[in-house]
Design an enzyme around this catalytic site. Structure first.
Site, PDB file in Angstrom:
ATOM      1  N   GLY A   1      -0.403   1.702  10.069  1.00 45.82           N
ATOM      2  CA  GLY A   1       0.383   1.622  11.298  1.00 45.82           C
ATOM      3  C   GLY A   1      -0.402   1.163  12.519  1.00 45.82           C
ATOM      4  O   GLY A   1       0.075   1.266  13.641  1.00 45.82           O
TER       5      GLY A   1
ATOM      6  N   MET B   1     -12.419   3.889   0.471  1.00 41.21           N
ATOM      7  CA  MET B   1     -12.987   4.146   1.798  1.00 41.21           C
ATOM      8  C   MET B   1     -13.695   5.493   1.720  1.00 41.21           C
ATOM      9  O   MET B   1     -13.246   6.497   2.282  1.00 41.21           O
ATOM     10  CB  MET B   1     -11.877   4.139   2.853  1.00 41.21           C
ATOM     11  CG  MET B   1     -11.355   2.731   3.131  1.00 41.21           C
ATOM     12  SD  MET B   1      -9.749   2.719   3.941  1.00 41.21           S
ATOM     13  CE  MET B   1      -8.679   2.853   2.518  1.00 41.21           C
TER      14      MET B   1
ATOM     15  N   HIS C   1      -8.669   0.825  -3.083  1.00 40.60           N
ATOM     16  CA  HIS C   1      -9.511   0.548  -1.914  1.00 40.60           C
ATOM     17  C   HIS C   1     -10.297   1.811  -1.582  1.00 40.60           C
ATOM     18  O   HIS C   1      -9.736   2.780  -1.065  1.00 40.60           O
ATOM     19  CB  HIS C   1      -8.580   0.114  -0.762  1.00 40.60           C
ATOM     20  CG  HIS C   1      -9.264  -0.194   0.524  1.00 40.60           C
ATOM     21  ND1 HIS C   1      -8.563  -0.483   1.680  1.00 40.60           N
ATOM     22  CD2 HIS C   1     -10.572  -0.263   0.860  1.00 40.60           C
ATOM     23  CE1 HIS C   1      -9.424  -0.709   2.653  1.00 40.60           C
ATOM     24  NE2 HIS C   1     -10.642  -0.570   2.191  1.00 40.60           N
TER      25      HIS C   1
ATOM     26  N   MET D   1      -9.289   7.692   0.860  1.00 46.89           N
ATOM     27  CA  MET D   1     -10.116   8.041   2.034  1.00 46.89           C
ATOM     28  C   MET D   1     -10.686   9.441   1.850  1.00 46.89           C
ATOM     29  O   MET D   1      -9.986  10.348   1.399  1.00 46.89           O
ATOM     30  CB  MET D   1      -9.256   8.005   3.301  1.00 46.89           C
ATOM     31  CG  MET D   1      -8.513   6.697   3.499  1.00 46.89           C
ATOM     32  SD  MET D   1      -7.620   6.669   5.061  1.00 46.89           S
ATOM     33  CE  MET D   1      -6.671   5.154   4.865  1.00 46.89           C
TER      34      MET D   1
ATOM     35  N   ASP E   1      -4.969   3.395  -1.120  1.00 45.35           N
ATOM     36  CA  ASP E   1      -5.984   3.652  -0.099  1.00 45.35           C
ATOM     37  C   ASP E   1      -6.606   5.033  -0.284  1.00 45.35           C
ATOM     38  O   ASP E   1      -5.977   6.050  -0.007  1.00 45.35           O
ATOM     39  CB  ASP E   1      -5.342   3.554   1.298  1.00 45.35           C
ATOM     40  CG  ASP E   1      -5.091   2.115   1.699  1.00 45.35           C
ATOM     41  OD1 ASP E   1      -6.054   1.321   1.637  1.00 45.35           O
ATOM     42  OD2 ASP E   1      -3.952   1.769   2.065  1.00 45.35           O
TER      43      ASP E   1
ATOM     44  N   ASP F   1      -5.910  -6.974   5.072  1.00 46.68           N
ATOM     45  CA  ASP F   1      -5.371  -5.604   5.064  1.00 46.68           C
ATOM     46  C   ASP F   1      -5.423  -4.999   6.460  1.00 46.68           C
ATOM     47  O   ASP F   1      -6.497  -4.875   7.046  1.00 46.68           O
ATOM     48  CB  ASP F   1      -6.226  -4.763   4.089  1.00 46.68           C
ATOM     49  CG  ASP F   1      -5.750  -3.326   3.943  1.00 46.68           C
ATOM     50  OD1 ASP F   1      -4.666  -2.984   4.439  1.00 46.68           O
ATOM     51  OD2 ASP F   1      -6.484  -2.541   3.311  1.00 46.68           O
ATOM     52  N   GLY F   2      -4.235  -4.617   6.966  1.00 50.72           N
ATOM     53  CA  GLY F   2      -4.161  -3.904   8.235  1.00 50.72           C
ATOM     54  C   GLY F   2      -3.284  -4.613   9.249  1.00 50.72           C
ATOM     55  O   GLY F   2      -3.543  -5.753   9.615  1.00 50.72           O
ATOM     56  N   GLY F   3      -2.201  -3.942   9.637  1.00 50.37           N
ATOM     57  CA  GLY F   3      -1.327  -4.497  10.674  1.00 50.37           C
ATOM     58  C   GLY F   3      -0.578  -5.751  10.250  1.00 50.37           C
ATOM     59  O   GLY F   3      -0.174  -6.563  11.081  1.00 50.37           O
TER      60      GLY F   3
ATOM     61  N   SER G   1       0.858  -1.178   0.000  1.00 51.39           N
ATOM     62  CA  SER G   1       0.000   0.000   0.000  1.00 51.39           C
ATOM     63  C   SER G   1       0.896   1.229   0.000  1.00 51.39           C
ATOM     64  O   SER G   1       1.663   1.454   0.945  1.00 51.39           O
ATOM     65  CB  SER G   1      -0.886  -0.005   1.252  1.00 51.39           C
ATOM     66  OG  SER G   1      -1.426   1.293   1.425  1.00 51.39           O
TER      67      SER G   1
ATOM     68  N   MET H   1     -10.686  -6.792   6.401  1.00 56.16           N
ATOM     69  CA  MET H   1      -9.917  -5.789   7.143  1.00 56.16           C
ATOM     70  C   MET H   1      -9.518  -6.344   8.509  1.00 56.16           C
ATOM     71  O   MET H   1     -10.349  -6.883   9.237  1.00 56.16           O
ATOM     72  CB  MET H   1     -10.744  -4.507   7.347  1.00 56.16           C
ATOM     73  CG  MET H   1     -11.087  -3.733   6.087  1.00 56.16           C
ATOM     74  SD  MET H   1      -9.659  -3.223   5.113  1.00 56.16           S
ATOM     75  CE  MET H   1      -8.760  -2.192   6.273  1.00 56.16           C
TER      76      MET H   1
ATOM     77  N   GLY I   1      -8.798   3.556   8.076  1.00 54.51           N
ATOM     78  CA  GLY I   1      -8.581   4.992   8.295  1.00 54.51           C
ATOM     79  C   GLY I   1      -7.113   5.356   8.412  1.00 54.51           C
ATOM     80  O   GLY I   1      -6.724   6.437   8.001  1.00 54.51           O
ATOM     81  N   PHE I   2      -6.316   4.444   8.959  1.00 56.30           N
ATOM     82  CA  PHE I   2      -4.912   4.800   9.191  1.00 56.30           C
ATOM     83  C   PHE I   2      -4.024   3.586   8.993  1.00 56.30           C
ATOM     84  O   PHE I   2      -4.417   2.469   9.339  1.00 56.30           O
ATOM     85  CB  PHE I   2      -4.727   5.322  10.626  1.00 56.30           C
ATOM     86  CG  PHE I   2      -5.567   6.540  10.894  1.00 56.30           C
ATOM     87  CD1 PHE I   2      -5.097   7.809  10.584  1.00 56.30           C
ATOM     88  CD2 PHE I   2      -6.851   6.416  11.405  1.00 56.30           C
ATOM     89  CE1 PHE I   2      -5.894   8.933  10.784  1.00 56.30           C
ATOM     90  CE2 PHE I   2      -7.658   7.526  11.610  1.00 56.30           C
ATOM     91  CZ  PHE I   2      -7.173   8.788  11.307  1.00 56.30           C
TER      92      PHE I   2
ATOM     93  N   HIS J   1      -1.613  -1.429  -3.886  1.00 49.45           N
ATOM     94  CA  HIS J   1      -2.856  -1.144  -3.169  1.00 49.45           C
ATOM     95  C   HIS J   1      -2.902   0.358  -2.899  1.00 49.45           C
ATOM     96  O   HIS J   1      -1.963   0.919  -2.334  1.00 49.45           O
ATOM     97  CB  HIS J   1      -2.825  -1.951  -1.866  1.00 49.45           C
ATOM     98  CG  HIS J   1      -4.032  -1.856  -1.018  1.00 49.45           C
ATOM     99  ND1 HIS J   1      -5.086  -2.750  -1.114  1.00 49.45           N
ATOM    100  CD2 HIS J   1      -4.381  -0.991  -0.029  1.00 49.45           C
ATOM    101  CE1 HIS J   1      -6.008  -2.436  -0.221  1.00 49.45           C
ATOM    102  NE2 HIS J   1      -5.610  -1.365   0.454  1.00 49.45           N
TER     103      HIS J   1
ATOM    104  N   SER K   1       2.946   0.006   6.377  1.00 45.22           N
ATOM    105  CA  SER K   1       4.041   0.428   7.253  1.00 45.22           C
ATOM    106  C   SER K   1       5.134  -0.634   7.394  1.00 45.22           C
ATOM    107  O   SER K   1       6.317  -0.297   7.459  1.00 45.22           O
ATOM    108  CB  SER K   1       3.501   0.842   8.629  1.00 45.22           C
ATOM    109  OG  SER K   1       2.667  -0.148   9.146  1.00 45.22           O
TER     110      SER K   1
END
Ligand code: DX5
Ligand code: ZN
Length: 214
Positions: free
Chosen positions: A143, A66, A64, A35, A33, A172-174, A6, A135, A140-141, A31, A195
């Site tokens: 990291g 959002m 993606h 928003m 993002d 997706d995420g973390g 991303s 997800m 939204g963020f 990817h 991240s």
């Protein structure tokens, strides 16, 4: 494992170099993002950035969305060079209608579900859906810490197999080496990472995620 960096966490001053480096070290797609400050409490990029990325790579671009009204804006992103549009189940739109329109226009789409959405709520939407994006953070963020959605990944994976569907599962995420491994074991096909990839050596980070197996 397929890895989709991303670009939200890349060094935007040198975006083209970052894209080339990811590509050289085995990224399967990119990817992006998007928003809008309404659907999620953050603002990022619009169609012009997608256009710029499109010029920098031939790899597939997954966008993606959002945003509150994907039905109003998906055409703009498709025209900007997106290959697959990822649409949230939680968007306040008629999803079946939207997916039908996209299909009729020859566009590929994926369905995204937030951590609070159960897989059974969306299982009947999967036919014709290229990707189910699960997800593992509240969107939204970048990291944020991984929320354990491995049971949901396993449930989706079993359903897709049992019903002979071609839908790929993306998470997706973390995502890092540890959470990527858990997701892969549970049945993920594609890992998104922002991240983790861009805070280290891109070669090692993409390489280590790619080597994960189910
Ligand atoms: C979250 C985005 C993710 C996120 C990933 O709203 O959809 O793609 O930026 O960031 P990391 O990998 O840092 O969690
Ligand atoms: Zn994302």
């Amino acid at each position: 494992m397929l890895v989709s960096p991303s670009i939200i966490s890349s060094d935007l001053r040198v975006l083209q170099n970052q894209i080339e480096e990811c590509e050289r070290h085995g990224a399967a797609s990119f990817h992006l993002d998007v928003m809008d400050g309404h659907f999620v409490p953050n603002l990022t990029m619009g169609p012009d950035i997608v256009k710029a990325v499109r010029k920098s790579t031939e790899l597939p671009l997954e966008v993606h969305l959002m945003i509150d009204r994907p039905d109003r804006y998906y055409t703009k992103f498709a025209e900007s060079g997106s290959d697959i549009l990822l649409i949230h189940y939680e968007s306040p739109v008629n999803l079946r209608g939207l997916f039908n329109n996209m299909k009729n226009e020859g566009l590929k789409y994926g369905l995204v579900i937030n951590p609070g959405t159960e897989f059974r709520e969306v299982s009947d939407l999967l036919d014709g859906t290229e990707i189910l994006l699960i997800m593992s953070v509240h969107p939204g963020f970048s990291g944020q810490k991984f929320i354990d959605v491995t049971d949901k990944i396993s449930e989706a994976s079993a359903f897709i197999k049992d019903n002979g569907l071609g839908t790929k599962i993306e998470v997706d995420g973390g995502i890092n080496l540890e959470t990527g491994k858990k997701s892969a074991k549970a049945g993920a096909d594609i890992l998104v990472s922002a991240s983790y990839i861009f805070s280290g050596t891109i070669k090692e980070r993409i390489g280590s995620l790619k080597r994960l197996t189910r």
